[in-house]
Scaffold this motif. Structure first.
Motif, mmCIF file in Angstrom:
data_model
loop_
_atom_site.group_PDB
_atom_site.id
_atom_site.type_symbol
_atom_site.label_atom_id
_atom_site.label_comp_id
_atom_site.label_asym_id
_atom_site.label_seq_id
_atom_site.Cartn_x
_atom_site.Cartn_y
_atom_site.Cartn_z
ATOM 1 N N ASP A 68 75.588 34.686 98.597
ATOM 2 C CA ASP A 68 76.351 35.890 98.243
ATOM 3 C C ASP A 68 77.340 35.604 97.129
ATOM 4 N N LEU A 69 77.939 34.416 97.157
ATOM 5 C CA LEU A 69 78.941 34.054 96.158
ATOM 6 C C LEU A 69 78.349 33.880 94.771
ATOM 7 N N LEU B 290 69.483 30.895 96.187
ATOM 8 C CA LEU B 290 68.637 31.920 96.796
ATOM 9 C C LEU B 290 68.363 31.609 98.262
ATOM 10 N N ASP B 291 68.263 32.659 99.038
ATOM 11 C CA ASP B 291 67.985 32.570 100.461
ATOM 12 C C ASP B 291 66.479 32.468 100.670
ATOM 13 N N LYS B 292 66.034 31.406 101.320
ATOM 14 C CA LYS B 292 64.601 31.216 101.547
ATOM 15 C C LYS B 292 63.995 32.365 102.350
ATOM 16 N N ARG C 186 74.229 40.984 104.888
ATOM 17 C CA ARG C 186 75.257 40.465 103.987
ATOM 18 C C ARG C 186 76.644 40.737 104.568
ATOM 19 N N PRO C 187 77.641 39.944 104.173
ATOM 20 C CA PRO C 187 79.001 40.210 104.657
ATOM 21 C C PRO C 187 79.582 41.478 104.054
ATOM 22 N N ARG C 188 80.381 42.190 104.828
ATOM 23 C CA ARG C 188 81.146 43.345 104.363
ATOM 24 C C ARG C 188 82.615 42.999 104.506
ATOM 25 N N PHE C 189 83.361 43.127 103.436
ATOM 26 C CA PHE C 189 84.747 42.683 103.438
ATOM 27 C C PHE C 189 85.542 43.327 104.571
ATOM 28 N N ASN C 190 86.307 42.488 105.272
ATOM 29 C CA ASN C 190 87.155 42.967 106.365
ATOM 30 C C ASN C 190 88.402 42.098 106.386
ATOM 31 N N TRP D 159 83.390 36.592 104.353
ATOM 32 C CA TRP D 159 82.339 35.685 104.832
ATOM 33 C C TRP D 159 81.717 36.191 106.136
ATOM 34 N N ILE D 160 80.532 35.673 106.455
ATOM 35 C CA ILE D 160 79.952 35.817 107.789
ATOM 36 C C ILE D 160 79.310 34.490 108.179
ATOM 37 N N SER D 161 79.109 34.303 109.465
ATOM 38 C CA SER D 161 78.456 33.095 109.959
ATOM 39 C C SER D 161 76.948 33.213 109.774
#
Length: 543
Positions: free
Chosen positions: A204-205, A212-214, A254-258, A265-267
C-alpha cells in the motif's frame, strides 16, 4: 489553529503538520513520493518543493526566497505564505519527473498498480510530454522478497517508504537500500525475508508498481473494482478497511485510515483473512433434521432442505413451545461475538419476548497467543473476534438469567436446556470442538446459525446458513468500546439470507432489515450503541 497562505488563499491548519500535509488536506494536489504522514520525513524525492516568503537579510521585509524549499520538511506556522502555482515550481516538477522516468519501464498495461500509480498521475499532470532518453534503459531483476510480496526493482523510485516502515513501524528492519547513486536499490538483508505480521502494508505504501502482492498479482484491474467501507473481523481491535470487490468476489483488502484505531496500517490477518468468504464448503440452504440418527462425520447427510419462508414459523414454534413452560427457563440463546450489535439486539429481544426466563450466553471468544504491540503503538489483539464488547453491552442491558460459555456447555450436557438458538459465524469451523458438539447434541431443540457444516450441524433440529461479515451491514464495538459501522460489500451467497434479515423476520417484522433502523431502536435504550465513530476522510494522496 495556525493560518497560512497557499497560492494567495488563507488556509486553517492543524498545528504541527508540514505545509505539504496542510496543502493536501486543503485540496491542493502537490506531487510527492517519499513523504508519508506516518513515517519520518527524509525529503529525498524533491517533488514537493515550493516557494516561500522569508525575511530579506538586509531589510527583514518578507520576500519570495530565491531557493525552493521542501514543503514536507517545513512545519506550518501562523502567517506563513507559500506558493506552488509558480513557474519555478512547475519547472522543478518537469525536471524531477524527467529524471524519474529515465529508466522506468513502459509496462503500465501489465502493471498491477496502473490506475492508482503516483507516477502515472504525476506524469500526466506535472511531467514532460515526451522523453528525451535515447540510451538503453537500465534493467533490474524482479525479486521474490517474502512469502506474500514481489519487488519489481526496475519500477522503484527509491522513495524508501517501505524501508522506513520496517524500521519504524514493525521494528523488524528486513528492508534496506543497497549500493549508492544510480545503482541504489531496495533489497532484503541476507537470510531475512520480508515476513512480519504487518508486511502487507509496504504494498500500500509503494507509490508505484515496485512492491506487489502475490495474492492480487494479475487478478483484476483496479478501475474495475468497487471499494466498500468495512471493519475487519480479524481481531477485537476493529481495524477499518476497504473491501475491493467485483462481480460478487473480494479481490483484496486495504487499510482505511482511522486516527483512533489502526491509523494507516492493517495486520496481515485483516488483509488476508477473507478467503473463507468464498469457501466452497459454506452452508448454502436452511435444513431440518431428518428422521434418521445424526452422523457427525457427515453433518448434512439425511437433512431435509426447508424453504426460507417456512423458517420463522418453525423456529418460533420451537422457542415458543419451550418458552411456554416455566417462563422459558429451559431456553437459551448464544450470541456470538461475530454478530453485529444490531443482530445481537434482535436476537436478545426475540428470546426475551418469547422466553422471559431464558438464559442468554455470550458465545465462544477465540484467543490466539498474546497481544502483539509494535514500536509505534500498533496492536494486534490476541482476541480474534470483532464484537465481544458489543454483545456484553447488550446482555448487560437485557439482564435476567445469563451464563458464561463454558457454564452453558456444562449445563447443556446435563440436559438443562430444551431449546437453544446458537449463533456461530466464525471463519474457522474449528470452534465446534467435540465437547461443543456433544453439548449441543443434548439440546433437542437446537437451532444452529452458522457458516460451515460441523459436528453440531448434524444434530441441530434447524440449521440456518449464515452470511459472512462482507455480506452484512451493522456495527461492531471494539475492545475499547468504540462503535464502528461496516457496510455490505457483497450480496449473500445464492440460497443464503443476511443474518440481520433472518432475525428481523423471526421477530415478526415486515420489510427489509436496515441496520440503521435497528441501531436507532437499540440506542434509545443503550445510548452507547448509537455513538458510531466515523474516521476522518483523507483526500487522495494525503495518506
Amino acid at each position: 489553529m495556525p493560518k497560512i497562505i497557499i497560492d494567495g488563499r488563507e488556509v486553517e491548519c492543524r498545528p504541527g503538520i508540514p505545509v505539504l500535509q496542510a496543502a493536501l488536506e486543503a485540496g491542493w494536489d502537490v506531487p510527492h513520493y517519499c513523504y508519508h504522514p506516518g513515517l519520518r520525513i527524509v525529503a529525498s524525492c524533491r517533488l514537493c518543493l515550493m516557494e516561500m516568503k522569508m525575511p530579506h537579510p538586509r531589510t527583514q521585509e518578507l520576500v519570495w526566497a530565491p531557493k525552493l524549499v521542501p514543503s514536507c520538511q517545513t512545519p506550518v506556522r501562523d502567517g506563513l505564505e507559500v506558493r506552488f502555482n509558480s513557474e519555478a515550481v512547475r519547472q522543478n516538477h518537469r525536471h524531477v519527473m524527467e529524471y524519474y522516468l529515465l529508466n522506468h519501464p513502459l509496462d503500465c498495461p501489465v502493471c498491477d498498480k496502473a490506475g492508482e500509480c503516483y507516477l502515472q498521475d504525476y506524469t500526466e499532470q506535472f511531467g514532460p510530454a515526451a522523453s528525451r532518453m535515447v540510451e538503453e534503459k537500465t534493467k533490474n531483476p524482479k525479486k521474490d522478497i517474502g512469502p506474500h510480496t514481489l519487488l519489481y526493482q526496475d519500477r522503484c523510485v527509491l522513495c524508501t517508504r517501505c524501508v522506513r516502515f520496517t524500521e519504524e513501524i514493525t521494528g523488524t528492519g528486513e528492508l534496506t537500500v543497497v549500493n549508492r547513486g544510480n545503482r541504489g536499490e531496495i533489497d532484503v538483508f541476507p537470510g531475512r525475508p520480508l515476513d512480519n505480521p504487518l508486511q502487507g502494508n509496504v504494498v500500500d505504501l509503494c507509490p508505484v508498481g515496485a512492491l506487489l502482492d502475490k495474492d492480487f498479482l494479475f487478478k483484476q484491474r483496479v478501475w474495475l473494482l468497487r471499494s466498500t467501507k468495512s471493519v475487519s473481523p480479524a481481531d477485537s481491535r476493529g481495524q477499518t478497511i476497504w473491501i475491493d470487490h467485483n462481480d460478487g468476489r473480494i479481490y483484496r483488502i486495504r487499510p482505511r485510515f482511522n486516527e483512533r484505531v489502526n491509523e494507516w496500517w492493517i495486520s496481515d490477518e485483516a488483509r488476508f483473512g477473507w478467503k473463507f468468504v468464498h469457501a466452497d464448503s459454506r452452508l448454502r440452504y436452511p435444513s431440518v433434521r431428518g428422521r434418521g440418527p445424526a452422523d457427525p462425520a457427515q453433518p448434512l447427510a439425511g437433512r431435509v432442505p426447508l424453504a426460507w419462508e417456512d423458517i420463522p414459523a418453525r423456529v418460533r414454534a420451537i422457542l415458543g413451545e419451550a418458552g411456554a413452560r416455566d417462563g422459558g427457563a429451559r431456553v437459551a440463546a448464544v450470541l456470538s461475538p461475530m454478530m453485529s450489535c444490531e443482530e445481537a439486539w434482535l436476537l436478545a429481544s426475540l428470546v426475551r419476548e418469547m422466553a422471559p426466563a431464558a438464559t442468554l450466553v455470550p458465545g465462544f471468544v477465540p484467543v490466539v497467543g498474546r497481544d502483539q504491540i509494535f514500536p509505534k503503538g500498533f496492536v494486534i489483539k490476541a482476541e480474534k473476534c470483532p464484537n465481544r464488547r458489543g454483545v456484553e453491552t447488550i446482555l448487560a442491558y437485557f439482564g435476567g438469567p445469563q451464563a458464561g460459555w463454558n457454564d452453558f456447555l456444562g449445563r447443556a450436557v446435563e440436559g438443562a436446556f430444551e431449546a437453544a438458538y446458537v449463533v456461530g459465524g466464525y471463519p474457522d469451523p474449528g470452534w465446534v470442538t467435540p465437547a461443543v458438539a456433544a453439548a449441543l447434541a443434548r439440546i433437542d431443540g437446537c437451532i444452529l446459525h452458522d457458516l460451515f457444516p460441523s459436528a453440531a450441524a448434524a444434530s441441530a433440529v434447524v440449521l440456518l446458513p449464515a452470511a459472512s461479515w462482507a455480506e452484512r451491514e451493522g456495527t461492531f464495538m471494539n475492545c475499547d468500546g468504540l462503535v464502528q459501522a461496516f457496510e455490505r460489500a457483497l450480496p449473500p451467497l445464492e440460497g443464503v439470507k443476511a443474518d440481520g434479515q433472518v432475525l428481523y423476520e423471526l421477530a415478526g417484522r415486515a420489510g427489509l432489515f436496515r441496520s440503521e433502523t435497528v441501531r436507532e431502536e437499540a440506542a434509545a435504550a443503550v445510548p452507547a450503541l448509537g455513538a458510531v465513530f466515523v474516521p476522518r476522510d483523507l483526500p487522495p494522496h494525503a495518506h
